[in-house]
Design a protein around this motif. Sequence first.
Motif, short mmCIF file in Angstrom:
data_model
loop_
_atom_site.label_atom_id
_atom_site.label_comp_id
_atom_site.label_asym_id
_atom_site.label_seq_id
_atom_site.Cartn_x
_atom_site.Cartn_y
_atom_site.Cartn_z
N GLN B 335 73.53 -75.33 30.20
CA GLN B 335 73.77 -76.55 29.41
C GLN B 335 73.24 -77.76 30.16
OE1 GLN B 335 77.65 -77.05 27.50
NE2 GLN B 335 78.19 -75.07 28.35
N THR B 336 73.48 -77.78 31.48
CA THR B 336 73.05 -78.93 32.27
C THR B 336 71.53 -79.04 32.26
OG1 THR B 336 74.92 -78.43 33.68
CG2 THR B 336 73.34 -80.07 34.49
N THR B 337 70.84 -77.92 32.53
CA THR B 337 69.37 -77.99 32.54
C THR B 337 68.86 -78.38 31.16
OG1 THR B 337 69.26 -75.62 32.13
CG2 THR B 337 69.04 -76.34 34.41
N THR B 338 69.52 -77.91 30.11
CA THR B 338 69.07 -78.24 28.76
C THR B 338 69.21 -79.73 28.48
OG1 THR B 338 69.76 -76.06 28.04
CG2 THR B 338 69.34 -77.67 26.33
N LEU B 385 70.12 -81.02 20.29
CA LEU B 385 71.16 -81.24 21.29
C LEU B 385 72.43 -80.43 21.04
CD1 LEU B 385 70.69 -85.04 22.03
CD2 LEU B 385 70.04 -83.10 23.44
N PRO B 386 72.97 -80.41 19.80
CA PRO B 386 74.17 -79.59 19.57
C PRO B 386 73.93 -78.10 19.85
CG PRO B 386 73.80 -81.06 17.73
CD PRO B 386 72.59 -81.17 18.60
N LEU B 387 72.66 -77.68 19.73
CA LEU B 387 72.38 -76.27 20.00
C LEU B 387 72.30 -75.99 21.50
CD1 LEU B 387 69.63 -75.73 17.30
CD2 LEU B 387 72.00 -74.99 17.22
N GLY B 388 72.11 -77.05 22.28
CA GLY B 388 72.03 -76.86 23.73
C GLY B 388 73.39 -76.82 24.39
N LEU B 389 74.43 -77.15 23.65
CA LEU B 389 75.78 -77.14 24.21
C LEU B 389 76.53 -75.95 23.64
CD1 LEU B 389 76.40 -80.95 23.83
CD2 LEU B 389 76.10 -79.72 25.98
N ALA B 390 77.09 -75.14 24.52
CA ALA B 390 77.67 -73.87 24.09
C ALA B 390 78.74 -74.06 23.01
CB ALA B 390 78.24 -73.13 25.28
N ALA B 391 79.60 -75.10 23.19
CA ALA B 391 80.73 -75.24 22.28
C ALA B 391 80.28 -75.40 20.83
CB ALA B 391 81.58 -76.43 22.71
N SER B 392 79.24 -76.23 20.61
CA SER B 392 78.78 -76.41 19.23
C SER B 392 77.80 -75.31 18.83
CB SER B 392 78.13 -77.79 19.06
OG SER B 392 77.33 -78.09 20.18
N ASP B 393 77.08 -74.75 19.81
CA ASP B 393 76.10 -73.72 19.47
C ASP B 393 76.77 -72.48 18.90
OD1 ASP B 393 73.39 -72.42 19.64
OD2 ASP B 393 74.53 -71.08 20.93
N ILE B 394 77.97 -72.17 19.38
CA ILE B 394 78.63 -70.96 18.91
C ILE B 394 78.82 -71.01 17.39
CG2 ILE B 394 80.89 -69.79 18.96
CD1 ILE B 394 80.79 -70.36 22.04
N HIS B 395 79.06 -72.22 16.84
CA HIS B 395 79.24 -72.33 15.39
C HIS B 395 77.91 -72.35 14.65
CE1 HIS B 395 83.49 -73.01 15.93
NE2 HIS B 395 83.16 -73.78 16.96
N LEU B 396 76.90 -72.91 15.30
CA LEU B 396 75.63 -73.11 14.59
C LEU B 396 74.65 -71.97 14.80
CD1 LEU B 396 75.19 -76.88 15.45
CD2 LEU B 396 75.84 -75.91 13.25
N HIS B 397 74.93 -71.12 15.79
CA HIS B 397 73.98 -70.06 16.14
C HIS B 397 73.65 -69.20 14.93
CE1 HIS B 397 72.06 -67.67 19.33
NE2 HIS B 397 72.22 -66.69 18.47
N ASP B 398 72.33 -68.93 14.78
CA ASP B 398 71.86 -68.05 13.70
C ASP B 398 72.18 -68.56 12.30
OD1 ASP B 398 70.28 -66.18 14.76
OD2 ASP B 398 71.77 -64.59 14.87
N THR B 399 72.40 -69.87 12.16
CA THR B 399 72.53 -70.41 10.80
C THR B 399 71.23 -71.11 10.43
OG1 THR B 399 73.28 -72.56 11.53
CG2 THR B 399 74.98 -70.88 11.17
N TYR B 400 71.19 -71.61 9.18
CA TYR B 400 70.02 -72.35 8.73
C TYR B 400 69.83 -73.65 9.51
CZ TYR B 400 67.83 -69.63 5.17
OH TYR B 400 67.10 -68.68 4.55
N TYR B 401 70.90 -74.10 10.19
CA TYR B 401 70.77 -75.31 11.01
C TYR B 401 69.69 -75.09 12.07
CZ TYR B 401 72.08 -79.22 14.00
OH TYR B 401 72.06 -80.36 14.75
N VAL B 402 69.72 -73.91 12.69
CA VAL B 402 68.73 -73.60 13.73
C VAL B 402 67.33 -73.60 13.13
CG1 VAL B 402 68.02 -71.89 15.43
CG2 VAL B 402 70.43 -72.24 14.97
N ILE B 403 67.22 -72.97 11.95
CA ILE B 403 65.92 -72.92 11.29
C ILE B 403 65.40 -74.33 11.02
CG2 ILE B 403 64.67 -71.99 9.32
CD1 ILE B 403 65.94 -69.75 10.56
#
Lengths: 100, 571, 196
Positions: B335-338, B385-403
């Motif tokens: 997360q930090t490097t991201t 940015l929300p995808l680079g942080l684990a807490a929010s990424d867990i909800h957004l992972h593999d959704t259309y948000y990523v696309i």
Amino acid sequence: MANMTPEEVKHHIKTYVMVFVALAFLTVVTVGISYLDLGVTGGIVLALIVASIKGSLVACYFMHLIDEKITIYWTLLATVAMFLVLLFLPLSTSLAQTQV
Amino acid sequence: MSTDHHKESFWTKYIFSTDHKIIGIQYGITSLVWLLFGFTLMMIMRYQLAYPESPVPFIGSLLGDGGILPSEMYNSLGAMHGTIMIFLGVVPLAFGAFGNYFVPLQIGAIDMAFPKLNAASYWMYFMGSVVMAIGFFVPGGAANSGWTSYPPLADVATMGQTVWLWGMVLLITSSLLGSVNILVTVIQLRTEGMTWMKLPIFVWTQFITAFLLLLAFPPLEAAGVLQLMDRLAGTSFFMPSGLVVSGEVLTNAGGGSPLLWQHLFWFLAHPEVYVLILPAFGIITEIIANNTRKPIWGYKALVYAMIFLGFMSFIVWAHHMYITGMGTTIGAFFQTTTMIISIPSVVILTALLLSLWGGSIRFNTPMLFALGFIPMFGIGGLTGLPLGLAASDIHLHDTYYVIGHFHYVVAPGTIFALFAGIYYWFPKMTGKKTNETLGKLHFFFSFIFMNGVFMPMFVQGLAGVSRRLWDGGEIYAHAADVLYLNEVMSVSAWLLGLAQIFFIVNMIVSLRGKKTAEVNPWDATTIEWTDTTSPPLGHGNFETVPSVYRGPYEYSVPGADKDFTPQSEKG
Amino acid sequence: MDIPYTVKNRPDTGLYNGKLGVWLFLASEVMLFGGLFSAYIFLRTGVDNWPMGAEYLSVPLATLNTMFLITSSVTMVMSWASLKLNDFKKFKMYAGITLLLALGFLVVKYFEYTSKFHHGYFPSTNNFLGIYFTMTGLHVLHVIGGIVVIFFYWMPGAKMWETDPGRFTNRIEIVGLYWHFVDLVWIFLFPVLYLL
């Protein structure tokens, strides 16, 4: 390496022969060590140290890295950094995983 | 130069040429065709998403099953859309075509350092693309495990996956040859006076891109070899013990790890993001400096930011893997490097934005695309940015948000930059100008429909609609409220396809038009415009190789008699 | 018009194009084998029982092969030094020995592989043998590539010595760099696969 006098080349040839003897000797050493009972960790560490010495000899003398140009050094520095990242960062994630 | 104009046959001149300009154009045409093809795959998929299980018009008869797109083929098209757009379309266009054509011209070199290797690199890419195309005709269809080819699914997938892997091996070899060539060319063949801090930003971006390709692609080749072994020799590198497929326990030895693939894959694929975006920055910088008629703001800051970006891109990859259950410590590291890597991106974008300040901006077609790029890439970057942080990424992972996020980076981002580059350098490559009206229509319609396609994806993704769904989320209750957006996106995608007709027509009409006498129609400062004809001579590029005396963006120098001072002008 | 710095060094970098090119190529090779070494470490640490190499593999044969490659590396660099001393005959001799040693390596490797198959050890048997065959297989491909190139400059390509000796010497230096790298990879493969 482009503008060497014949004397320099002859001097280099002496070095090559010495490096070759060292490499052969270290090969015997590393095989010998593997027959000692040092435990897994000790064995790995020692074998990798010997291999690194051999590798450095080849790189420094056969590949002439000992007096190479700065551009090559920079390139290899970046490569070594990325190589270490590639080797150990995946490992760190899997180690962290097994602890959880 | 004019003395060694010997007769060349069509084949040696245009097909097996070793001239970097011809090879650049070969790359350009091939990759544009693949971009169109990859986009067409998506337009077919979007029909299924908008109107699930109804026959696809026009080409339905090719799909079988009453014209409805079968779910297996949907997976194939999805995997191949990603593969084609990235590995056969954008990278060869950005790096192969633009890099090949303009890096030697901008640094004052007569060709690439290794012309034969250059041709070999193109033909390796061509063969790789043919192999990828063959995938569509093998039993089970083309690769269908996503462009990421995650095992164990990819290990047990149909034959198309094997073809995909062989194709990738060829493409990786091609990009290796290409990147060695660009690096040696930039380091060794810069003309007299072209010091590192006088290089146009475009050359810098190509240089850093080449380094990324050189060091990031080989681990994927290693991973590809391992996956080929899994598929062909029955090894279990990516296969855990006791795997059950279709109700049967697999008999292979087991003991492998699917995560190993993910590490090796993303070790390439994150730097790959910067391979996609850096050449775009380069093109945009050239165009903005040229059309604001003032020096670029913060040249050195741009250069250092890009070098830092390239370096950091190697240690952020595991942010694609938060949900694999890595420990919190190592998660915090990534997360930090991201977060750190977003800093140079912001520096670059800010420098480009500030460059507009106080300029007398010319709103021609390339500039419009460049101006469109800045906010579009901004949206793509910020939604990352929300995808680079684990807490929010867990909800957004593999959704259309990523696309939505990565398409904003690549489609209205990089592809806009590539269009800008094509319009900007078309006079250089052909000696003819493109039609401004058609170009502007192309821009405005593309701009509107790009957003029509990708903006709703954020809404769907935040609602929790997963990617890679054949029915577009119809079976999910939570998707019911946002399902209508599927039709909006699909119609936008088809209209976006129609908008590209302006581009195609523009290219054809302009190519058939008369040559203009102007060598330097944009009044640019870099030496590809000022010291050679348009298009440049055959082998050799320059009548006399120019020397360089000043930085690349000396526009509106106080006291000068014109508002641009070429790099090769003394004093 | 010829491309500059194919034979002479560029003053500010002190390098000719080919040398820089081959180093960059080797950098990417480091990452290729790096990917495989990374996979090896990842797989090995991921399981409780990892076999010792000597349970499956023959250390004496591998030691012999190590000697072959180390010797071929020194004869390779000697062949280049001979060209520097304008001694073409010695170049032919040393390059010839290099080729013989490389072929010797392949022969030993062939016997190693067939004896594994004979005992029923295949890549699919377990992940140790899988990674052994993958890594050594890829290395063998590099050896074969080296043999092809060295043979070319030993026989048909050697004509260049007559027309452009400077460039020919450079090419042998480049081939040598590649060949030493192949040796270098083996120096690490040997303990990692056979001894640990």
